[in-house]
Design an enzyme around this catalytic site. Structure first.
Site, PDB file in Angstrom:
ATOM      1  N   ASP A 175     -27.469 -14.289   2.919  1.00  0.00           N
ATOM      2  CA  ASP A 175     -27.281 -15.600   3.521  1.00  0.00           C
ATOM      3  C   ASP A 175     -27.055 -15.382   5.024  1.00  0.00           C
ATOM      4  O   ASP A 175     -26.871 -14.257   5.494  1.00  0.00           O
ATOM      5  CB  ASP A 175     -26.116 -16.350   2.859  1.00  0.00           C
ATOM      6  CG  ASP A 175     -26.208 -17.852   3.129  1.00  0.00           C
ATOM      7  OD1 ASP A 175     -27.038 -18.269   3.955  1.00  0.00           O
ATOM      8  OD2 ASP A 175     -25.448 -18.616   2.506  1.00  0.00           O
TER       9      ASP A 175
HETATM   10  C1  BGC Z   1     -26.510 -21.504   4.016  1.00  0.00           C
HETATM   11  C2  BGC Z   1     -27.715 -21.316   3.140  1.00  0.00           C
HETATM   12  C3  BGC Z   1     -28.965 -21.591   3.921  1.00  0.00           C
HETATM   13  C4  BGC Z   1     -28.998 -20.693   5.149  1.00  0.00           C
HETATM   14  C5  BGC Z   1     -30.240 -20.859   6.012  1.00  0.00           C
HETATM   15  C6  BGC Z   1     -26.629 -20.782   5.350  1.00  0.00           C
HETATM   16  O1  BGC Z   1     -25.649 -21.155   6.245  1.00  0.00           O
HETATM   17  O2  BGC Z   1     -25.365 -21.076   3.314  1.00  0.00           O
HETATM   18  O3  BGC Z   1     -27.616 -22.142   2.011  1.00  0.00           O
HETATM   19  O4  BGC Z   1     -30.099 -21.443   3.124  1.00  0.00           O
HETATM   20  O5  BGC Z   1     -27.877 -20.989   5.950  1.00  0.00           O
HETATM   21  O6  BGC Z   1     -30.182 -21.990   6.777  1.00  0.00           O
END
Ligand code: BGC
Length: 730
Positions: free
Chosen positions: A286
């Site tokens: 993530d």
């Molecule tokens: C979130 C994810 C997301 C990623 C990309 C993160 O902050 O937890 O769910 O897919 O960002 O934007």
């Protein structure tokens, strides 16, 4: 002569084929293409494949980072914050033509509940109990994504969530593992289509592996104490189902799993996901999750964080640049073996080959009017909104309106809102595309006077709008009061200590109650709310969640009776915040009698259980029929129930099949959902619903190391308010 010509042409074609490397040969098997390409890559080229960059302005407020300038052409992936296919093609051209091997970039983005056509948020989708519809909306979202230059979505989120203080309950499918599995699979199938290489398929990404829904106290990014039993029983099953359904990628979570961060967790990422489940796609971290290993206290610096994440099983580093900066050294120091790099790169390449990116790296340019908001997408958005709005309360049939309703007081900050109603994680959604509740109601009730007043804002203390709202209410026959949450109150980094609406909104209800007019409370929010004070003041409640671009007409249809509500809750509404966590599949109490262990100050019952949802018709369930009441574990029982629609209007009823195992070596939840089905039943007709109990599938359970156990004995089947006993022997 002719023969010589044929021989020459065969030789020529062999020569041409020989000149095209295997990895570029469309007809060669994917695994052969991967190993050919891998054999030609340098270490630097391999490392680049394991990095994901961002490009353009990152409009996720949690992730604001410096714009990445001068993207290296050989990167593995890009988070594509633009929706411009021309720009994508320009960047892709760089990768295809300016690098030695021409490896296409994988363009990823958060397409969560639609791209430009914004559908209801995921928790609402689950309340529809219509996975087929969800699959269709995901495939439409995939089409809009492909035409905008996106190959890969960071969706679905299948984190079982039982704490509505956690803002991300809005992004998943509620409190139950089976429901998350069913809707997760539906969305994977919708996004990925029949095969990934189809022109309008995109790769799905299951997130956030695993246990993120357990964030302690509902506080985001925090510790989550997931016992091994809960991991296997509650949090892993949706992932396993979606992996079996062919999900191409997985994202590792921000959370700890009882002290070992999800992004450095060899047990979950490698032993379970890759070894036991044979997942052959790749895992992306993530946002910042690799770097966070330092903040979480398991790595001394970024280099060690990179090594730990990678060796645990995270193949791609989202945005942190840590793999890019440290891997050459880590390989030289023998802290990361080349075999692991090769495996990781193969996984990334596999997804690219499967998507057909090597053969069709560019996006077809279609004019904007044909890309977005097509009639079919809007129709799906409308259908899904209709099926996901839950009628929570309907005292004395307040709804649908009768012909005495000539004047409606339409009040509240949500009534004309177009910004919040589309929900969080709708980056390409535009408020101008959304239909407000006001617009929908105005269209539906052509001969009714609509007296509008905002009443108050979503929060703050300004009561100056109360007087006008009360005046409008007094002039009207009924009040439709539209309250709820701003879109930024749920989603990521949107934890709340209370799930009640702000005081100003509650006060508005109290003021309007004084008029004596009936009140229909319409709620738009991303989490279950504490309605303990409001529920007694209102006559009807419609939970519309955040319905996306098409909220007004479905709500208006429910108010008028054109639509018979069919949604039911996929997550329990606690009575108060203090009841959290409250979910239907709790385990039996040690003293399940005389209200022992209940709260002394409030009821222990939630306000609305999982599965609650009213309709304008009445359904009568016949007694459950079982094909046998005693079988052995390899046999099956056919069960059926017939449901009659005895009311005056047609409807759609969802039948829920639960089982319980009253005695087991590991105590079982008091009941567990095993199957659900929604069917249309015309007024005056009945329909038979069936389910087949397969002991090894439906009555077995897992222990804390993932071993499935079946223990013979008595079991119960629950449907609606019926409970029947059956026995299964060895
Ligand atoms: C979130 C994810 C997301 C990623 C990309 C993160 O902050 O937890 O769910 O897919 O960002 O934007």
């Amino acid at each position: 002569m002719k023969k010589i010509a044929i021989v020459c042409s065969v030789l020529l074609s062999h020569l041409i084929v020989a000149q095209v490397p295997v990895y570029k040969n469309k007809t060669a098997p994917v695994e052969k293409r991967i190993s050919d390409l891998l054999s030609k890559m340098t270490i630097e080229e391999k490392i680049l494949q394991l990095n994901q960059y961002t490009f353009g302005i990152n409009n996720n407020p949690n992730n604001i980072g410096p714009e990445v300038k001068g993207l290296p052409a050989g990167i593995g992936s890009l988070i594509y914050f633009s929706a411009d296919p021309v720009l994508r093609n320009t960047i892709q051209k760089k990768a295809m033509e300016e690098t030695r091997l021409g490896i296409p970039i994988l363009f990823g983005f958060d397409v969560i509940h639609g791209f430009r056509t914004v559908y209801p948020i995921s928790i609402a989708q689950a309340c529809s109990w219509n996975p087929e519809l969800v699959k269709l909306n995901c495939s439409e979202a995939a089409r809009e994504s492909v035409l905008s230059g996106v190959d890969w979505t960071f969706s679905p989120m299948i984190d079982v969530a039982r704490d509505p203080r956690w803002g991300r309950v809005s992004e998943g499918y509620g409190e139950d593992p089976y429901v998350n599995a069913v809707f997760g699979v539906a969305s994977v199938k919708g996004y990925q289509g029949k095969k990934l290489s189809d022109p309008f398929s995109i790769a799905a990404c299951l997130k956030h592996f695993v246990g993120y829904g357990m964030s302690e106290g509902g506080r985001d990014y925090r510790f989550s104490d997931v016992s091994a039993q809960s991991l296997w029983e509650t949090y892993l099953p949706p992932y396993q189902a979606c992996i079996d359904a062919g999900a191409a990628t997985v994202m590792s979570g921000f959370n700890d799993i009882s002290g070992v961060p999800a992004t450095a967790n060899h047990y979950t990422l490698t032993e379970i996901l890759k070894k036991r489940w044979k997942f052959n796609g790749f895992v992306v971290s993530d946002w910042n999750a690799v770097k966070q290993l330092v903040w979480q206290g398991v790595a001394k610096d970024e280099k060690e964080a990179g090594q730990k994440a990678f060796m645990a099983g995270v193949e791609m580093d989202m945005k942190d640049n840590i793999y890019f900066e440290h891997f050459a050294a880590l390989i030289a120091e023998k802290k990361i073996p080349m075999s692991a790099i090769n495996d990781a790169v193969s996984r990334v390449l596999r997804v690219k080959f499967n998507l057909g990116l090597f053969d069709n790296p560019y996006t077809e340019i279609v004019e904007e009017q044909s890309r977005y908001l097509q009639a079919r997408s809007k129709e799906l958005a409308t259908n899904l909104a209709e099926e996901s709005m839950v009628l929570l309360k309907n005292k004395s049939n307040t709804l649908p309106f009768n012909s005495n309703v000539k004047k409606i007081a339409l009040i509240g900050p949500m009534a004309k809102d177009k910004e919040n109603i589309i929900g969080a994680w709708s980056f390409n959604g535009k408020s101008k595309d959304a239909e407000s509740l006001f617009e929908g109601i105005q269209k539906e009730f052509k001969n009714v006077t609509i007296n509008y007043a905002v009443g108050c804002d979503f929060d703050g203390t300004n009561e100056s709008g109360f007087a006008e709202a009360v005046a409008k209410a007094k002039e009207s026959d009924i009040i439709v009061l539209c309250l709820g949450e701003k879109k930024t109150w749920s989603g990521e980094n949107a934890s709340r200590s209370t799930i009640a609406l702000p005081e100003i909104q509650e006060k508005l209800v109290e003021e309007l109650k004084k008029t004596g007019k009936p009140i229909v409370l319409v709620l738009s929010n991303g989490r279950p709310l504490e309605l303990v004070r409001l529920e007694p003041l209102v006559d009807a409640i419609v939970e519309i969640w955040q319905p996306g671009v098409a909220g007004g007409t479905p709500l208006a249809g429910i108010l008028s009776g054109r639509i018979n509500p069919s949604a039911k809750l996929a997550i329990t509404f606690p009575l108060t915040t203090g009841q959290i966590p409250t979910y239907y599949s709790i385990r039996q109490s040690a003293r399940p009698f005389d209200k022992q262990g209940d709260y002394q100050d409030i009821s222990t019952e939630p306000l609305y259980w999982f599965g609650h949802g009213l309709s304008y018709t009445k359904y009568d369930y016949s007694p459950i029929k079982l094909s046998a009441t005693k079988i052995n574990k390899n046999q099956k029982i056919m069960v059926e129930v017939s449901v009659a629609n005895t009311g005056k209007v047609d409807g759609k009823e969802t039948v829920f099949w639960y089982v319980s195992d009253p005695v087991a070596s590991i105590s079982r939840p008091i009941k567990e959902l095993k199957f659900f089905e929604k069917k249309e039943i015309k007024s005056g007709k009945k329909i038979i619903y069936t389910f087949q109990i397969e002991p090894m599938r439906d009555l077995s359970f897992t222990d804390a190391i993932g071993k499935r156990l079946f223990e013979s004995g008595d079991f119960y089947l629950y449907v609606n308010d019926q409970k029947v006993k059956f026995e299964v022997t060895e």
